[in-house]
Design a protein around this motif. Structure first.
Motif, PDB file in Angstrom:
ATOM      1  N   ALA A  27       0.849  -1.195   0.000  1.00  0.00           N
ATOM      2  CA  ALA A  27       0.000   0.000   0.000  1.00  0.00           C
ATOM      3  C   ALA A  27       0.882   1.241   0.000  1.00  0.00           C
ATOM      4  N   ILE A  63      -4.661   4.918   5.180  1.00  0.00           N
ATOM      5  CA  ILE A  63      -5.861   4.089   5.062  1.00  0.00           C
ATOM      6  C   ILE A  63      -6.801   4.426   6.215  1.00  0.00           C
ATOM      7  N   ASN A  65      -7.757   2.354  -3.070  1.00  0.00           N
ATOM      8  CA  ASN A  65      -8.691   2.192  -1.968  1.00  0.00           C
ATOM      9  C   ASN A  65      -9.823   3.206  -2.109  1.00  0.00           C
ATOM     10  N   LEU A 113     -10.974  -0.878   2.149  1.00  0.00           N
ATOM     11  CA  LEU A 113      -9.835  -1.794   2.044  1.00  0.00           C
ATOM     12  C   LEU A 113     -10.264  -3.228   1.755  1.00  0.00           C
ATOM     13  N   ILE A 143      -1.842  -2.323   9.395  1.00  0.00           N
ATOM     14  CA  ILE A 143      -2.944  -1.397   9.090  1.00  0.00           C
ATOM     15  C   ILE A 143      -3.601  -0.859  10.361  1.00  0.00           C
ATOM     16  N   VAL A 185     -10.647   1.974   8.825  1.00  0.00           N
ATOM     17  CA  VAL A 185      -9.527   1.319   8.147  1.00  0.00           C
ATOM     18  C   VAL A 185     -10.020   0.240   7.179  1.00  0.00           C
ATOM     19  N   ASP A 187      -9.876   6.877   0.348  1.00  0.00           N
ATOM     20  CA  ASP A 187      -8.507   7.354   0.596  1.00  0.00           C
ATOM     21  C   ASP A 187      -7.734   7.447  -0.726  1.00  0.00           C
ATOM     22  N   THR A 240      -5.690   5.487  -1.732  1.00  0.00           N
ATOM     23  CA  THR A 240      -4.368   4.905  -1.526  1.00  0.00           C
ATOM     24  C   THR A 240      -4.194   3.747  -2.517  1.00  0.00           C
ATOM     25  N   LEU A 276      -3.227   0.195  -3.691  1.00  0.00           N
ATOM     26  CA  LEU A 276      -3.131  -1.117  -3.051  1.00  0.00           C
ATOM     27  C   LEU A 276      -2.729  -2.119  -4.117  1.00  0.00           C
TER      28      LEU A 276
END
Lengths: 316, 316
Positions: free
Chosen positions: B160, B164, B218, B222, B244, B265, B271, B273, B275
């Motif tokens: 990642a 998160i 993300n 997640l 995480i 999370v 987010d 983000t 992954l």
């Protein structure tokens, strides 16, 4: 009948992908390749709001999808390029029938089949009204220039490929008679032209190969769209009155709804007929409709006079 | 204050083009070139509806535009590609202030500047609600494969890049306190993460160059997003609980709004983000957060157990 709210997001997406399948759809984003060396790609987007740009009382969902595709593909062709792919964003009220969404996707697919373009991605969200956002992409093969609006030159012939005024007539007929079924059969061609414009794919690339200068499509109205070319090119355009004179069908429709058919021709829009300029002979599928001049006053005139019917589509 | 209805379509378009200028904007469609040989292009679209995906009570128009850009650029990067261009379709009620439209365009431009992507086209129409449709395009240089979800392999490390759970926390804080200004200053980072996710551009192409297998972002949560990778790749994923675990900031925020920070999370989403999975070392900017297995039952587990908080974003 199942609504999209009952079906849930995953089932709705599955229905769209079944109605308009593509191997390029389904990951974070679509990956698109060029088929010719040195190609560039073309992108255009349009948004359609139910009740403003279409009505499910008049159009089937398939027709809505097809028309949304046509108007974007016409923009791609108007650059001299070939449509290749489409993305669809859809905002739908939860009580929308799943069959409506499925039908829109089918319409995109059917229209895409005519030019070998696929639905490669999209997004579907809840919303208060049905809003369709289409992004079409295309390929401009080889190193030549695209057909921009600014390429008209004094001495060029103004050319067109397709009907002019038919979509506007169809809209007025639908408004007058209330539904497609209620419009007299003899006006069917006009109604169809409004619901799904009949676009002859391939003429944009043909025009580019033939050395056409400027090219656009008749989306907002003949005078408005040719004015865009005239202003961008710093020239003036005179339209040949006989070349765009309303057909007998348009005149009959004008009688039926008690209007002037020239209004449809000059300001109707939504025909998505390709309009351009060329220094040579009109390419296959195009006919001459006027001439380009250095400066004759008005950006666009008809037989040397001011177009007596202005206007055209404006969003607000 | 001028509304878009008062300004009229042409002035609104002029304001957008001034706020987010591009030489490639303004004809029937945008023409886009590749900068590297054998490149492919990438396209992704998202639709945002006011009141559902954003609120002008919480976000400035600039933030709305920036977030709309980020979430699409993240999809481009998640294919291992570089964002290059953006198109915006906008449906606006006539009483929308022109400054709102201008601000959205500025937000797109500011975010686009971070990755050298420009607003190259769009469409603006009237509508009953404010709906933003963004299509982002990007370039996938060279002949290598894109980073699809189906490329995770047993034995890979799950990686990642970025926070998160921060966006989900920010949303709950905004809901609890009612406005960004009312949220305690110590939680500013979380609110900012929700209003405009802080995306580190370039990590998608870096991951591709480093031989990363699968990659996504993300966006939905997640567990949901890693499940997409696991299912597409026919593998299972076990997340390392410590990797995480909620930060102290998330835990403090969870105390303030009386919730479990693991919810943010595991199921928060938004987010953006990146992954992914890799058979080698995590590339620069990425950290290990789990492992890929042939078959351990659930598509995604946390420390070998079922994630106790399911869910994630669904449209309806």
């Amino acid at each position: 009948m199942t609504t999209v709210g009952e079906a849930g997001e995953h089932a709705v997406i599955a229905a769209i992908r079944e109605a308009a399948p593509s191997a390029r759809n389904g990951d974070d984003a679509a990956v698109l390749s060029m088929t010719t060396p040195n190609a560039r790609y073309i992108a255009s987007t349009d948004m359609l709001v139910e009740g403003r740009h279409f009505s499910l009382d008049w159009s089937t969902p398939e027709q809505v999808g097809a028309k949304a595709a046509v108007q974007n593909f016409a923009d791609i062709e108007a650059m001299g390029a070939r449509p290749t792919a489409i993305l669809m964003g859809l905002s739908v009220p939860e009580d929308t029938e799943l069959d409506v969404v499925r039908g829109i996707a089918r319409g995109l697919r059917e229209q895409g089949r005519k030019c070998a373009a696929e639905l490669v991605g999209g997004d579907i969200v809840g919303g208060d009204s049905l809003v369709i956002s289409i992004t079409a992409m295309g390929e401009l093969g080889g190193p030549g220039r695209p057909l921009v609006r600014s390429a008209a030159r004094a001495g060029d012939t103004v050319i067109a490929a397709g009907r002019i005024g038919y979509s506007g007539a169809g809209l007025d007929l639908l408004t007058r008679y209330g539904s497609p079924a209620a419009v007299p059969e003899k006006f069917r061609e006009l109604v169809d032209a409004h619901l799904v414009p009949d676009f002859a794919y391939g003429r944009g690339p043909v025009a580019r190969a033939a050395g056409v200068g400027a090219l656009t499509d008749n989306s907002d109205g003949l005078v408005v769209d040719l004015t865009d070319i005239a202003v961008a090119s710093n020239v003036t355009i005179d339209i040949d009155e006989d070349a765009i004179a309303p057909s007998e069908l348009l005149m009959a429709a004008a009688d039926a709804v008690d209007t002037d058919p020239w209004r449809w021709v000059l300001a109707g829009g939504e025909d998505h007929t390709l309009l351009g300029t060329t220094s040579g002979e009109p390419p296959t599928g195009f006919r001459p409709i006027g001439t380009v001049h250095r400066d004759r006053g008005l950006p666009v005139s008809v037989a040397g006079r001011e177009p007596w019917l202005r206007g055209g589509w404006v969003s607000f």
